[in-house]
Design a protein around this motif. Structure first.
Motif, PDB file in Angstrom:
ATOM      1  N   PRO A   1       0.814  -1.217   0.000  1.00  0.00           N
ATOM      2  CA  PRO A   1       0.000   0.000   0.000  1.00  0.00           C
ATOM      3  C   PRO A   1       0.851   1.272   0.000  1.00  0.00           C
ATOM      4  O   PRO A   1       0.333   2.357  -0.251  1.00  0.00           O
ATOM      5  N   LEU A   2       2.163   1.129   0.233  1.00  0.00           N
ATOM      6  CA  LEU A   2       3.073   2.273   0.205  1.00  0.00           C
ATOM      7  C   LEU A   2       3.582   2.573  -1.208  1.00  0.00           C
ATOM      8  O   LEU A   2       4.117   3.658  -1.458  1.00  0.00           O
ATOM      9  N   PHE A   3       3.434   1.614  -2.116  1.00  0.00           N
ATOM     10  CA  PHE A   3       3.998   1.771  -3.459  1.00  0.00           C
ATOM     11  C   PHE A   3       3.463   2.982  -4.229  1.00  0.00           C
ATOM     12  O   PHE A   3       4.237   3.647  -4.925  1.00  0.00           O
ATOM     13  N   PRO A   4       2.176   3.342  -4.142  1.00  0.00           N
ATOM     14  CA  PRO A   4       1.713   4.541  -4.867  1.00  0.00           C
ATOM     15  C   PRO A   4       2.504   5.813  -4.514  1.00  0.00           C
ATOM     16  O   PRO A   4       2.721   6.658  -5.388  1.00  0.00           O
ATOM     17  N   ALA A   5       2.945   5.939  -3.276  1.00  0.00           N
ATOM     18  CA  ALA A   5       3.753   7.106  -2.898  1.00  0.00           C
ATOM     19  C   ALA A   5       5.111   7.076  -3.608  1.00  0.00           C
ATOM     20  O   ALA A   5       5.639   8.124  -3.994  1.00  0.00           O
ATOM     21  N   ILE A   6       5.655   5.876  -3.818  1.00  0.00           N
ATOM     22  CA  ILE A   6       6.918   5.722  -4.541  1.00  0.00           C
ATOM     23  C   ILE A   6       6.712   6.095  -6.007  1.00  0.00           C
ATOM     24  O   ILE A   6       7.506   6.845  -6.583  1.00  0.00           O
ATOM     25  N   GLU A   7       5.642   5.574  -6.603  1.00  0.00           N
ATOM     26  CA  GLU A   7       5.328   5.892  -8.014  1.00  0.00           C
ATOM     27  C   GLU A   7       5.152   7.391  -8.222  1.00  0.00           C
ATOM     28  O   GLU A   7       5.668   7.949  -9.190  1.00  0.00           O
ATOM     29  N   LYS A   8       4.439   8.023  -7.308  1.00  0.00           N
ATOM     30  CA  LYS A   8       4.188   9.460  -7.430  1.00  0.00           C
ATOM     31  C   LYS A   8       5.507  10.244  -7.353  1.00  0.00           C
ATOM     32  O   LYS A   8       5.745  11.141  -8.165  1.00  0.00           O
ATOM     33  N   ALA A   9       6.359   9.898  -6.409  1.00  0.00           N
ATOM     34  CA  ALA A   9       7.647  10.589  -6.264  1.00  0.00           C
ATOM     35  C   ALA A   9       8.539  10.351  -7.482  1.00  0.00           C
ATOM     36  O   ALA A   9       9.254  11.252  -7.914  1.00  0.00           O
ATOM     37  N   ASN A  10       8.483   9.162  -8.042  1.00  0.00           N
ATOM     38  CA  ASN A  10       9.292   8.825  -9.218  1.00  0.00           C
ATOM     39  C   ASN A  10       8.881   9.679 -10.422  1.00  0.00           C
ATOM     40  O   ASN A  10       9.716  10.108 -11.204  1.00  0.00           O
ATOM     41  N   ASN A  11       7.596   9.904 -10.577  1.00  0.00           N
ATOM     42  CA  ASN A  11       7.058  10.749 -11.646  1.00  0.00           C
ATOM     43  C   ASN A  11       7.610  10.374 -13.029  1.00  0.00           C
ATOM     44  O   ASN A  11       7.943  11.239 -13.838  1.00  0.00           O
ATOM     45  N   GLY A  12       7.754   9.064 -13.262  1.00  0.00           N
ATOM     46  CA  GLY A  12       8.199   8.585 -14.575  1.00  0.00           C
ATOM     47  C   GLY A  12       9.691   8.699 -14.834  1.00  0.00           C
ATOM     48  O   GLY A  12      10.151   8.372 -15.923  1.00  0.00           O
ATOM     49  N   LEU A  13      10.470   9.157 -13.857  1.00  0.00           N
ATOM     50  CA  LEU A  13      11.908   9.333 -14.053  1.00  0.00           C
ATOM     51  C   LEU A  13      12.610   8.003 -14.329  1.00  0.00           C
ATOM     52  O   LEU A  13      13.401   7.881 -15.254  1.00  0.00           O
ATOM     53  N   MET A  14      12.315   6.995 -13.510  1.00  0.00           N
ATOM     54  CA  MET A  14      12.965   5.694 -13.621  1.00  0.00           C
ATOM     55  C   MET A  14      11.906   4.636 -13.876  1.00  0.00           C
ATOM     56  O   MET A  14      10.753   4.781 -13.454  1.00  0.00           O
ATOM     57  N   LYS A  15      12.289   3.556 -14.516  1.00  0.00           N
ATOM     58  CA  LYS A  15      11.397   2.416 -14.679  1.00  0.00           C
ATOM     59  C   LYS A  15      11.424   1.622 -13.380  1.00  0.00           C
ATOM     60  O   LYS A  15      12.494   1.251 -12.902  1.00  0.00           O
ATOM     61  N   LEU A  16      10.260   1.388 -12.785  1.00  0.00           N
ATOM     62  CA  LEU A  16      10.154   0.627 -11.547  1.00  0.00           C
ATOM     63  C   LEU A  16       9.741  -0.804 -11.888  1.00  0.00           C
ATOM     64  O   LEU A  16       8.716  -1.011 -12.532  1.00  0.00           O
ATOM     65  N   VAL A  17      10.554  -1.766 -11.461  1.00  0.00           N
ATOM     66  CA  VAL A  17      10.352  -3.170 -11.819  1.00  0.00           C
ATOM     67  C   VAL A  17      10.375  -4.013 -10.551  1.00  0.00           C
ATOM     68  O   VAL A  17      11.224  -3.784  -9.666  1.00  0.00           O
ATOM     69  N   ALA A  18       9.489  -4.997 -10.468  1.00  0.00           N
ATOM     70  CA  ALA A  18       9.482  -5.899  -9.311  1.00  0.00           C
ATOM     71  C   ALA A  18      10.785  -6.691  -9.267  1.00  0.00           C
ATOM     72  O   ALA A  18      11.189  -7.306 -10.249  1.00  0.00           O
ATOM     73  N   GLY A  19      11.457  -6.643  -8.123  1.00  0.00           N
ATOM     74  CA  GLY A  19      12.699  -7.380  -7.949  1.00  0.00           C
ATOM     75  C   GLY A  19      12.420  -8.844  -7.622  1.00  0.00           C
ATOM     76  O   GLY A  19      11.486  -9.159  -6.900  1.00  0.00           O
ATOM     77  N   ALA A  20      13.274  -9.710  -8.164  1.00  0.00           N
ATOM     78  CA  ALA A  20      13.151 -11.145  -7.915  1.00  0.00           C
ATOM     79  C   ALA A  20      14.381 -11.700  -7.206  1.00  0.00           C
ATOM     80  O   ALA A  20      14.473 -12.893  -6.970  1.00  0.00           O
ATOM     81  N   GLY A  21      15.337 -10.826  -6.888  1.00  0.00           N
ATOM     82  CA  GLY A  21      16.557 -11.241  -6.199  1.00  0.00           C
ATOM     83  C   GLY A  21      17.698 -11.512  -7.150  1.00  0.00           C
ATOM     84  O   GLY A  21      17.494 -12.005  -8.257  1.00  0.00           O
ATOM     85  N   ASN A  22      18.904 -11.148  -6.734  1.00  0.00           N
ATOM     86  CA  ASN A  22      20.130 -11.379  -7.502  1.00  0.00           C
ATOM     87  C   ASN A  22      20.115 -10.722  -8.881  1.00  0.00           C
ATOM     88  O   ASN A  22      20.689 -11.263  -9.832  1.00  0.00           O
ATOM     89  N   GLU A  23      19.487  -9.562  -8.997  1.00  0.00           N
ATOM     90  CA  GLU A  23      19.417  -8.878 -10.288  1.00  0.00           C
ATOM     91  C   GLU A  23      20.782  -8.348 -10.719  1.00  0.00           C
ATOM     92  O   GLU A  23      21.662  -8.159  -9.896  1.00  0.00           O
ATOM     93  N   PRO A  24      20.925  -8.060 -12.024  1.00  0.00           N
ATOM     94  CA  PRO A  24      22.159  -7.444 -12.522  1.00  0.00           C
ATOM     95  C   PRO A  24      22.190  -5.957 -12.184  1.00  0.00           C
ATOM     96  O   PRO A  24      21.218  -5.390 -11.671  1.00  0.00           O
ATOM     97  N   ASP A  25      23.280  -5.317 -12.516  1.00  0.00           N
ATOM     98  CA  ASP A  25      23.453  -3.885 -12.299  1.00  0.00           C
ATOM     99  C   ASP A  25      22.387  -3.105 -13.064  1.00  0.00           C
ATOM    100  O   ASP A  25      21.901  -3.543 -14.116  1.00  0.00           O
ATOM    101  N   THR A  26      22.030  -1.937 -12.552  1.00  0.00           N
ATOM    102  CA  THR A  26      21.064  -1.053 -13.210  1.00  0.00           C
ATOM    103  C   THR A  26      21.748   0.093 -13.954  1.00  0.00           C
ATOM    104  O   THR A  26      21.061   0.936 -14.535  1.00  0.00           O
ATOM    105  N   LEU A  27      23.068   0.116 -13.944  1.00  0.00           N
ATOM    106  CA  LEU A  27      23.818   1.205 -14.560  1.00  0.00           C
ATOM    107  C   LEU A  27      23.408   1.397 -16.025  1.00  0.00           C
ATOM    108  O   LEU A  27      23.353   0.439 -16.791  1.00  0.00           O
TER     109      LEU A  27
END
Length: 192
Positions: free
Chosen positions: A108-134
């Motif tokens: 239920p906290l995620f909408p506040a994250i989306e609003k603050a992001n304002n489309g700047l970054m792509k938000l993706v569900a993490g599954a663990g052990n992801e590669p770099d985001t650079l």
């Protein structure tokens, strides 16, 4: 520190801790440690990223999220503009951009994250052990229940290599002020 600035916390009321999160594994006895010569429970090898955990009142999540997204820096690369972490020389999965919420993107906290992001970054569900985001303009949103935070060693607490002397130097007076009152790790070592 943002806790001091936004919430007026200090001393024993500070909850910020440096550590590791986002990996699928832990070392023996549940340890997750910084890189070390023995290779014991190395956070990078276990798939974790460097992270900071803190307790934020629900009504302040948006304020902290705004500051999080303001930390991304705009780089101009021939043919494109990229927003990324302030130190692009730190490369590898240990430095990927993550946010942890109980329930991840279903929180239920995620909408506040989306609003603050304002489309700047792509938000993706993490599954663990992801590669770099650079250079990917990407932030993994981790379910902190499934991918818990692991507190780092004492020498990683209360320093910022961008704004203070590097590698954990803390003047003795500051160390006593911050470390002694809250009995680091609630009296427990992280085992590293």
């Amino acid at each position: 520190m943002l806790e001091k600035k936004l919430l007026g916390r200090d001393g024993t009321k500070l909850t910020a801790r440096t550590g590791y999160a986002g990996g699928k594994k832990q070392g023996d006895a549940g340890r997750v440690c910084y890189h070390n010569l023995q290779g014991i429970a190395d956070y990078g090898r276990l798939g974790h990223a460097e992270a900071v955990a803190l307790q934020i009142p629900r009504q302040s999540i948006g304020d902290f999220a705004n500051l999080y997204f303001e930390m991304f820096v705009k780089y101009q690369i021939p043919g494109m503009d990229v927003y990324d972490r302030a130190d692009p020389m730190d490369k590898g999965p240990e430095y990927r951009s993550i946010i942890g919420l109980p329930g991840g993107m279903e929180s239920p906290l995620f909408p506040a994250i989306e609003k603050a992001n304002n489309g700047l970054m792509k938000l993706v569900a993490g599954a663990g052990n992801e590669p770099d985001t650079l250079l990917k303009r990407l932030v993994y949103v981790m379910d902190s229940n499934a991918f818990p935070f692991h507190v780092a060693e004492v020498y990683h607490q209360f320093h910022n290599d961008f704004q203070s002397p590097p590698y954990g130097y803390v003047p003795a007076q500051t160390a006593m002020l911050f470390l002694r009152p809250w009995s680091f790790h609630d009296g427990k070592s992280n085992g590293c």
